[in-house]
Write a protein that holds these residues in place. Sequence first.
Motif, mmCIF file in Angstrom:
data_model
loop_
_atom_site.group_PDB
_atom_site.id
_atom_site.type_symbol
_atom_site.label_atom_id
_atom_site.label_comp_id
_atom_site.label_asym_id
_atom_site.label_seq_id
_atom_site.Cartn_x
_atom_site.Cartn_y
_atom_site.Cartn_z
ATOM 1 N N ARG A 265 5.594 -5.423 -16.296
ATOM 2 C CA ARG A 265 4.584 -4.422 -15.960
ATOM 3 C C ARG A 265 3.383 -5.064 -15.259
ATOM 4 N N ALA A 266 3.668 -6.008 -14.389
ATOM 5 C CA ALA A 266 2.597 -6.623 -13.603
ATOM 6 C C ALA A 266 1.881 -5.549 -12.793
ATOM 7 N N GLN A 267 0.565 -5.684 -12.691
ATOM 8 C CA GLN A 267 -0.181 -4.741 -11.861
ATOM 9 C C GLN A 267 0.170 -4.923 -10.391
ATOM 10 N N LEU A 268 0.175 -6.172 -9.952
ATOM 11 C CA LEU A 268 0.470 -6.461 -8.544
ATOM 12 C C LEU A 268 1.215 -7.787 -8.460
ATOM 13 N N GLY A 269 2.508 -7.748 -8.833
ATOM 14 C CA GLY A 269 3.338 -8.937 -8.727
ATOM 15 C C GLY A 269 3.482 -9.341 -7.264
ATOM 16 N N GLU A 270 3.499 -10.645 -7.018
ATOM 17 C CA GLU A 270 3.528 -11.150 -5.632
ATOM 18 C C GLU A 270 3.898 -12.633 -5.632
ATOM 19 N N GLY A 271 3.862 -13.226 -4.432
ATOM 20 C CA GLY A 271 3.851 -14.674 -4.234
ATOM 21 C C GLY A 271 4.986 -15.449 -4.854
ATOM 22 N N VAL A 272 6.188 -14.901 -4.918
ATOM 23 C CA VAL A 272 7.278 -15.563 -5.637
ATOM 24 C C VAL A 272 7.845 -16.738 -4.848
ATOM 25 N N PHE A 273 8.164 -17.843 -5.544
ATOM 26 C CA PHE A 273 8.898 -18.945 -4.928
ATOM 27 C C PHE A 273 9.682 -19.691 -6.010
ATOM 28 N N TRP A 274 10.704 -20.424 -5.578
ATOM 29 C CA TRP A 274 11.557 -21.194 -6.483
ATOM 30 C C TRP A 274 11.164 -22.661 -6.427
ATOM 31 N N VAL B 64 7.539 -2.609 -3.717
ATOM 32 C CA VAL B 64 8.228 -3.895 -3.678
ATOM 33 C C VAL B 64 7.378 -4.833 -2.818
ATOM 34 N N THR B 65 7.083 -6.020 -3.345
ATOM 35 C CA THR B 65 6.001 -6.805 -2.760
ATOM 36 C C THR B 65 6.395 -8.130 -2.119
ATOM 37 N N THR C 145 9.525 -9.454 -6.491
ATOM 38 C CA THR C 145 8.393 -8.992 -7.292
ATOM 39 C C THR C 145 8.041 -7.551 -6.929
ATOM 40 N N THR C 146 7.421 -6.863 -7.895
ATOM 41 C CA THR C 146 7.051 -5.460 -7.712
ATOM 42 C C THR C 146 5.681 -5.202 -8.337
ATOM 43 N N ALA C 147 5.173 -3.989 -8.146
ATOM 44 C CA ALA C 147 3.816 -3.664 -8.596
ATOM 45 C C ALA C 147 3.772 -2.325 -9.311
ATOM 46 N N GLY D 18 6.564 -3.220 -11.747
ATOM 47 C CA GLY D 18 5.868 -4.427 -12.162
ATOM 48 C C GLY D 18 6.783 -5.503 -12.691
ATOM 49 N N GLY D 19 8.089 -5.223 -12.722
ATOM 50 C CA GLY D 19 9.051 -6.200 -13.206
ATOM 51 C C GLY D 19 9.457 -7.203 -12.140
#
Length: 291
Positions: free
Chosen positions: A11-20, A236-237, A252-254, A270-271
């Motif tokens: 339940r992230a408000q603004l999920g973003e910036g994903v990397f491995w 979808v972010t 990531t999502t918001a 947000g998941g």
Amino acid sequence: MCDLQCVYHDRAQLGEGVFWSQNEQKVFWIDIEGQRVCRFDPESGENESVFVGQQVGTVVENAAGGLVVGLKDGVYALEFETGALHKWCDPMNGCRDNRLNDGKAGPDGRFYVGSMGPEGKQSLFCIDNDTTSIRTLEDQVTCSNGLAWSLDQGTLYYIDSPQRLVWAYDFDREAGTISNRRVVVDVRGEDCVPDGMTIDSEGKLWVAFWEGWGVRRYDPDTGTLLQEIKLPVARVTSCAFGGKDLDTLYITTASIGFEDADWKREPQAGGLFSVEPGVKGVPSFLFKALG
């Protein structure tokens, strides 16, 4: 192709910036409005987070250890285990109306990060390897967003979200400069907005769409839509390939601004999601400081 999964329902408000992270074999991502940098372990399903005290627009890995984050008031080194922050520089020169947004380490080891804010006159910056030298690569940007480099590292792909365009620039790795801007993907006229972006091992772009209910794969040579993966959430972010074989796309999502009716419609907003789209990605670049 495996089914889409919500691997961590945050339940992230603004999920973003994903990397491995190849070093840690874990997924890093952020919650901009939650002011958190997160680390997800796909083996255990555990998600850890560190609170950074202000909006965080992006996170990348530092070759010397630790992380580099773009916060509301500048670029910092972050030690995830302790939460310690050390400020390097402020590309926005103290402007309180703006904040840093999406960014990535480039193939040259520099840090490329853009800004956003109410004025709409934003920029794309390059932070050099000395951690303090700042150059403006593009100005008059509306909302700086997704970045990716071509497989030969000669092209930078870049999104200014409200323009609903993906641009391409010639990229000079030695100088860390860009030139010859042109459009490679055009989604003007659609209701959704391109957000974060990554590239796969075949040189095709994956773009996350805000209010678009999914991610799309495009051929940057022709602008052709090749594939679309639908999600059960609208906002979808960002997306990035990960996993041992880089064959899993993490998304990531918001849920920012959600009310009861929104949660009933999109309970997984947000998941953090994952899917195996049938193609592999390429490793993320690291920031490389001098000395």
